[in-house]
Design a protein around this motif. Structure first.
Motif, PDB file in Angstrom:
ATOM      1  N   MET A   1       0.827  -1.348  -0.063  1.00 29.77           N
ATOM      2  CA  MET A   1      -0.244  -0.205   0.039  1.00 29.77           C
ATOM      3  C   MET A   1       0.685   1.248  -0.074  1.00 29.77           C
ATOM      4  O   MET A   1       0.535   2.179  -0.608  1.00 29.77           O
ATOM      5  N   SER A   4       1.726   2.603  -3.673  1.00 32.40           N
ATOM      6  CA  SER A   4       0.573   2.669  -4.614  1.00 32.40           C
ATOM      7  C   SER A   4       0.364   4.378  -4.611  1.00 32.40           C
ATOM      8  O   SER A   4       0.718   5.166  -3.903  1.00 32.40           O
ATOM      9  N   ASP A   6      -2.412   5.556  -4.523  1.00 32.07           N
ATOM     10  CA  ASP A   6      -3.491   6.125  -3.623  1.00 32.07           C
ATOM     11  C   ASP A   6      -2.960   6.490  -2.120  1.00 32.07           C
ATOM     12  O   ASP A   6      -3.326   7.238  -1.351  1.00 32.07           O
ATOM     13  N   ALA A 188     -10.199   5.818   3.813  1.00 31.32           N
ATOM     14  CA  ALA A 188      -9.698   4.586   3.858  1.00 31.32           C
ATOM     15  C   ALA A 188     -10.285   3.880   4.960  1.00 31.32           C
ATOM     16  O   ALA A 188     -10.930   2.817   4.947  1.00 31.32           O
ATOM     17  N   SER A 191     -14.201   3.265   4.194  1.00 32.35           N
ATOM     18  CA  SER A 191     -14.117   2.034   2.815  1.00 32.35           C
ATOM     19  C   SER A 191     -13.758   0.628   3.635  1.00 32.35           C
ATOM     20  O   SER A 191     -13.819  -0.232   2.755  1.00 32.35           O
ATOM     21  N   GLY A 192     -13.269   0.663   4.679  1.00 32.39           N
ATOM     22  CA  GLY A 192     -12.516  -0.538   5.412  1.00 32.39           C
ATOM     23  C   GLY A 192     -11.256  -0.835   4.901  1.00 32.39           C
ATOM     24  O   GLY A 192     -10.499  -1.978   5.185  1.00 32.39           O
ATOM     25  N   ASN A 193     -10.481   0.170   4.240  1.00 36.53           N
ATOM     26  CA  ASN A 193      -9.276  -0.249   3.703  1.00 36.53           C
ATOM     27  C   ASN A 193      -8.226   0.239   4.738  1.00 36.53           C
ATOM     28  O   ASN A 193      -7.301   1.116   4.879  1.00 36.53           O
ATOM     29  N   SER A 195      -5.391  -1.233   5.976  1.00 41.72           N
ATOM     30  CA  SER A 195      -3.768  -1.458   5.669  1.00 41.72           C
ATOM     31  C   SER A 195      -3.447   0.283   4.893  1.00 41.72           C
ATOM     32  O   SER A 195      -2.338   0.578   5.421  1.00 41.72           O
ATOM     33  N   LEU A 196      -4.368   0.628   4.158  1.00 37.79           N
ATOM     34  CA  LEU A 196      -3.867   1.981   3.666  1.00 37.79           C
ATOM     35  C   LEU A 196      -4.004   3.087   4.639  1.00 37.79           C
ATOM     36  O   LEU A 196      -3.151   4.137   4.777  1.00 37.79           O
TER      37      LEU A 196
END
Length: 222
Positions: A1, A4, A6, A188, A191-193, A195-196
Motif C-alpha cells: 500500500m 501505490s 493512493d 480509507a 471504506s474499510g481499507n 492497511s492504507l
C-alpha cells in the motif's frame, strides 16, 4: 500500500500544501509580530485575539467562514471567479488557504515571543551605532529571534500538514486533486481499507514526531 498512488499522492500533496502554507505564514507572522510586539494602542488586544482565533475555533467553523468569505456570493469570491474564471473552492489553493489559516497563529505567537525576548539594550546600542529601524530589525532583532522563528516554522508546518476539517469543507476531498493525507485516512477507514489507513497514520506519526523533536532541539538552550 505504501508504494501505490493512493498512498503517495495524498501524502505528497499534503507536504506541498504544508510547505507553501509555511512560506506564507512565515512572511505574515514575522510582519505582524514585528508590528505589534512592542506597540501599545487602542484595540491591540482585540486585534491579537482575532489573529489567534483559529487556534480555538473548531475546524468546521473555520471551513464555514472560508466558504462564506470566498464563496460566489461574497465580493471576494465573486472577484476571484470573475478574474480567474473559476471559483477558488475545491482547488489546491483552497487547501493552502485552509492550512495557512490554522497554522498562522502558531507562527505569530512563536515569533512574537522571540522578539519580546530580545534585549532592548542591544537594539538601542545598534541604533546608537547608526542603524535605522530596518537594519536593526534585519541584522539584530531577527537573528537573535531565529530559534523562535524556526520553532514557529516547524510547528506551523506540522499544524498545516495535519489540517482536516477546514480543508475537507473548503477544498473537498477530490482524489488526485485536493485529497490530503488526513482526509485520505478518513476515506480509507470509511471504506474499510485499514492497511492504507495505517500507512497514512504511521507516516503522519513519524513526520509529526520528527517535527516536534526538531522543535525541541531548536529551542533547547546550550
Amino acid at each position: 500500500m505504501m508504494f501505490s498512488n493512493d498512498f503517495w499522492h495524498p501524502l505528497k500533496f499534503s507536504l506541498e500544501v504544508a510547505s507553501i502554507s509555511v512560506i506564507i505564514v512565515c512572511f505574515f507572522g514575522i510582519v505582524f509580530a514585528r508590528l505589534l510586539y512592542n506597540k501599545s494602542f487602542k484595540g491591540k488586544m482585540l486585534l491579537e485575539t482575532f489573529l489567534m482565533l483559529p487556534i480555538v475555533l473548531p475546524p468546521t467553523v473555520i471551513g464555514f467562514l472560508l466558504i462564506y468569505f470566498f464563496g460566489r456570493q461574497s465580493p471576494v469570491g465573486a472577484f476571484i471567479e470573475e478574474f480567474f474564471q473559476h471559483s477558488i473552492m475545491f482547488t489546491p489553493w483552497a487547501a493552502i488557504i485552509a492550512s495557512t489559516t490554522v497554522a498562522f497563529p502558531l507562527m505569530y505567537q512563536s515569533v512574537k515571543l522571540g522578539f519580546q525576548a530580545v534585549d532592548i539594550d542591544i537594539e538601542n546600542a545598534a541604533r546608537v551605532d547608526g542603524g535605522n529601524k530596518m537594519k536593526v530589525f534585519l541584522f539584530v532583532s531577527l537573528p537573535l529571534s531565529l530559534p523562535s522563528v524556526i520553532s514557529g516554522l516547524i510547528m506551523s508546518f506540522a499544524r498545516a500538514l495535519g489540517e482536516f476539517g477546514a480543508t475537507l469543507m473548503f477544498a473537498g476531498n477530490i482524489p488526485g486533486k485536493t485529497q490530503t493525507a488526513p482526509t485520505a485516512i478518513y476515506v480509507a477507514m470509511e471504506s474499510g481499507n485499514m492497511s492504507l489507513a495505517w500507512s497514512f497514520v504511521l507516516s503522519m506519526v513519524v513526520i509529526s514526531f520528527l517535527m516536534l523533536l526538531l522543535s525541541n532541539f531548536v529551542q533547547k538552550k546550550p
